[in-house]
Structure formats: structure tokens, C-alpha cells
Design an enzyme around this catalytic site. Structure first.
Site, mmCIF file in Angstrom:
data_model
loop_
_atom_site.group_PDB
_atom_site.id
_atom_site.type_symbol
_atom_site.label_atom_id
_atom_site.label_comp_id
_atom_site.label_asym_id
_atom_site.label_seq_id
_atom_site.Cartn_x
_atom_site.Cartn_y
_atom_site.Cartn_z
ATOM 1 N N SER A 183 1.713 -0.301 2.593
ATOM 2 C CA SER A 183 0.887 -0.621 1.559
ATOM 3 C C SER A 183 -0.312 -0.259 1.544
ATOM 4 O O SER A 183 -0.936 0.287 2.755
ATOM 5 C CB SER A 183 0.926 -2.314 1.593
ATOM 6 O OG SER A 183 -0.053 -2.725 0.538
ATOM 7 N N TYR A 196 -0.359 -10.318 5.693
ATOM 8 C CA TYR A 196 0.456 -9.201 5.221
ATOM 9 C C TYR A 196 -0.031 -7.864 5.366
ATOM 10 O O TYR A 196 0.620 -7.019 5.813
ATOM 11 C CB TYR A 196 0.396 -9.495 3.529
ATOM 12 C CG TYR A 196 0.936 -8.558 2.667
ATOM 13 C CD1 TYR A 196 2.459 -8.323 2.454
ATOM 14 C CD2 TYR A 196 0.171 -7.401 2.069
ATOM 15 C CE1 TYR A 196 3.190 -7.377 1.725
ATOM 16 C CE2 TYR A 196 0.838 -6.423 1.372
ATOM 17 C CZ TYR A 196 2.111 -6.614 1.098
ATOM 18 O OH TYR A 196 2.911 -5.521 0.312
#
Length: 292
Positions: A183, A196
Site C-alpha cells: 500500500s 494497517y
């Protein structure tokens, strides 16, 4: 901050009840993500067999259908959204290919092994593994992240990749490809996605190290680092509701990306077009400049 440590010694942590169950149903979204492949296929995955995790919706769905258009048979792994998964399988069939469905939580090592076993039983081989499934839970303060949530996020996002690669490794031959989903948050940070973002950093390190581990066997390992992409994950609890109206508007392009703008990056890394690439990361992120 919770002081409860009862999950620490557990090998598997159930879904947290702190936010809505994710990733959510794409079929229930009013503004549907764009999954449709944009171009005719050219046989870049003809005769290949692929596993795509989180393929019931979002980036995983777009990737699975694009792989099918390029000739691959696809095992669709998903958590619990049966209607979305069946929709993806039907679209794979529309592309003239075949799909199998595998429901379960890949944070459980047995689920990943069963997925690989089912794929091998059906088609006799495995050429491409796409580790895309994941979850996120926003928290304004680091002290709000519970032990259960921390373990659950790492279990879903990075432990699952280890488990699935371990299960797949005996079946991956020279020429096989592994593509992991990291990400943009790994590179630029995300103040409300601490756990995350940390898992995405781990995924990038895993990608680079696994590449070095497997390259002598002719197996390439790369990753894709999407920016803000319009999928069920974010409106289903992956972002605070008050932030959804402006989701993706802080990118240089001023909008969130669509799944079918990310899937071609997975295709490129899965096929022979990227035969001289391993240990690398592609960045479909709306123009955000990052290093690495």
C-alpha cells in the site's frame, strides 16, 4: 487502551467486533467500483492457473476477471461474501475461462492449505499466486488499538501471506510468479491506520526477501502498492464515515482510483512482460510520488 492479552497465545484470532464486518458487500454499494477490463485479451496468461485472494470484490475481483480475459483459470478466495464471490466467478466464466470458489479466513493456516489443495486437485498446477486480501481498522490514537485488533490485522494482512506461500511453494515451478498487495501507506504513512500501515511495511519487506529466496528457482516475487482505491473496504468501516466524501481527493489526480486501474499492474507482474523484474513494487496511486 485495553490491557487484555488473552489473544496473544492464540494461533488464530476471530474477527474483531470493533467495526463492521469487512470488507463488506460490493453488491450493496450504491456507487459500484469499476472492475471491467478495459482492453481485449492477448493471451498473456493462456494456460496458466492463478489463485487470487480477496477476489470477491474490489481489486481482487478486477484482477481475477482480467486474468481470465488473458486466459488464466482462477481460484477465487474470499472471506464470507458469497454473492460477490459468485458474481466474480460468473464474470470469469463470461470471459470463457473457469473459476472455483474457496470461502474462509486465510489467517487460519488450514484455510490456505485447503485452497491450494483444491486448486491443485482441480487443475493440477499453480502458476500465479496473488496475495491481495486484507483488512484495516481506523483509530485516531495508538492507545485505541486493542491487542485483538493488532493481532487480527497482522494475521489477516501478513501472516496469511506466509501461510499461503508455504502451502503453495511445493507446487510453484520455474516461471511461476507471486504478486503481493502492499500500500501507499507503507511509503507515506497514515495517521489513523497505524497497524494497517505497519503490516504493509512488513509485506514490502516480505516481498523483497522472498524474491531473494526464490529467484534462483526461477520464481519471481513482486508487489503492487495501490493508493486510495474505491472498493467495499473503505465505506464498510475501513475509513471513518466523515472522511468518505473526500476519499482520494488529496491525491494529485484529485480522485480515488478504480479497481480496473490497479488490476493491470497485477497482470504485468504475473505475466512474462515483467520477466526481468523481481523484488519490485508498482505504484498505481493517483500521482503520489514515493521512493521505492
Amino acid at each position: 487502551m485495553t490491557t487484555d492479552t488473552e489473544t496473544v497465545d492464540q494461533a488464530f484470532v476471530e474477527e474483531t467486533n470493533e467495526e463492521p464486518r469487512m470488507p463488506g458487500h460490493e453488491s450493496q454499494m450504491d456507487d459500484k467500483p469499476e472492475w471491467q477490463p478495459r482492453y481485449p485479451g492477448s493471451g498473456r496468461l493462456k494456460g496458466k492457473v492463478a489463485i487470487v485472494t480477496g477476489a470477491d470484490s474490489g481489486i481482487g475481483r478486477a484482477t481475477a476477471i482480467l486474468f481470465a480475459r488473458e486466459g488464466a483459470k482462477v481460484a477465487i478466495a474470499y472471506l464470507e461474501e458469497d454473492d460477490d464471490a459468485q458474481f466474480t466467478a460468473d464474470r470469469v466464466a463470461d470471459e470463457g475461462s473457469e473459476a472455483i470458489l474457496h470461502r474462509g479466513d486465510l489467517g487460519d493456516p488450514d484455510v490456505g492449505k485447503a485452497l491450494v489443495d483444491k486448486t491443485i486437485e482441480k487443475w493440477g498446477k499453480l502458476d500465479v499466486l496473488v496475495n491481495n486480501a486484507g483488512e484495516q481498522h481506523p483509530d485516531e490514537d495508538v492507545t485505541d488499538i486493542t491487542v485483538q485488533q493488532l493481532q487480527r490485522t497482522f494475521q489477516s494482512n501478513i501472516f496469511s501471506m506466509f501461510y499461503l506461500v508455504q502451502a503453495a511453494r511445493p507446487h510453484l515451478k520455474k516461471g511461476a510468479a507471486i504478486v503481493n498487495c502492499t500500500s501507499v501507506t507503507m511509503y507515506k504513512g497514515a495517521p489513523i491506520l497505524l497497524d494497517y500501515s505497519a503490516t504493509k511495511g512488513a509485506i514490502t519487506a516480505f516481498t523483497r526477501s522472498l524474491s531473494e529466496n526464490l529467484i534462483e528457482h526461477g520464481i519471481r516475487v513482486n508487489a503492487v502498492a495501490p493508493g486510495p482505491i474505491w472498493t467495499p473496504l473503505n465505506p464498510s468501516g475501513g475509513q471513518p464515515p466523515e472522511k468518505m466524501d473526500d476519499f482520494g481527493k488529496d491525491t494529485p489526480m484529485g480522485r480515488p482510483g478504480q479497481p480496473n486501474e490497479v488490476a493491470p499492474a497485477f497482470l504485468f507482474l504475473a505475466c512474462e512482460d515483467s520477466s526481468y523484474m523481481s523484488g519490485q513494487v508498482l505504484h498505481p496511486n493517483g500521482g503520489i510520488v514515493v521512493n521505492g
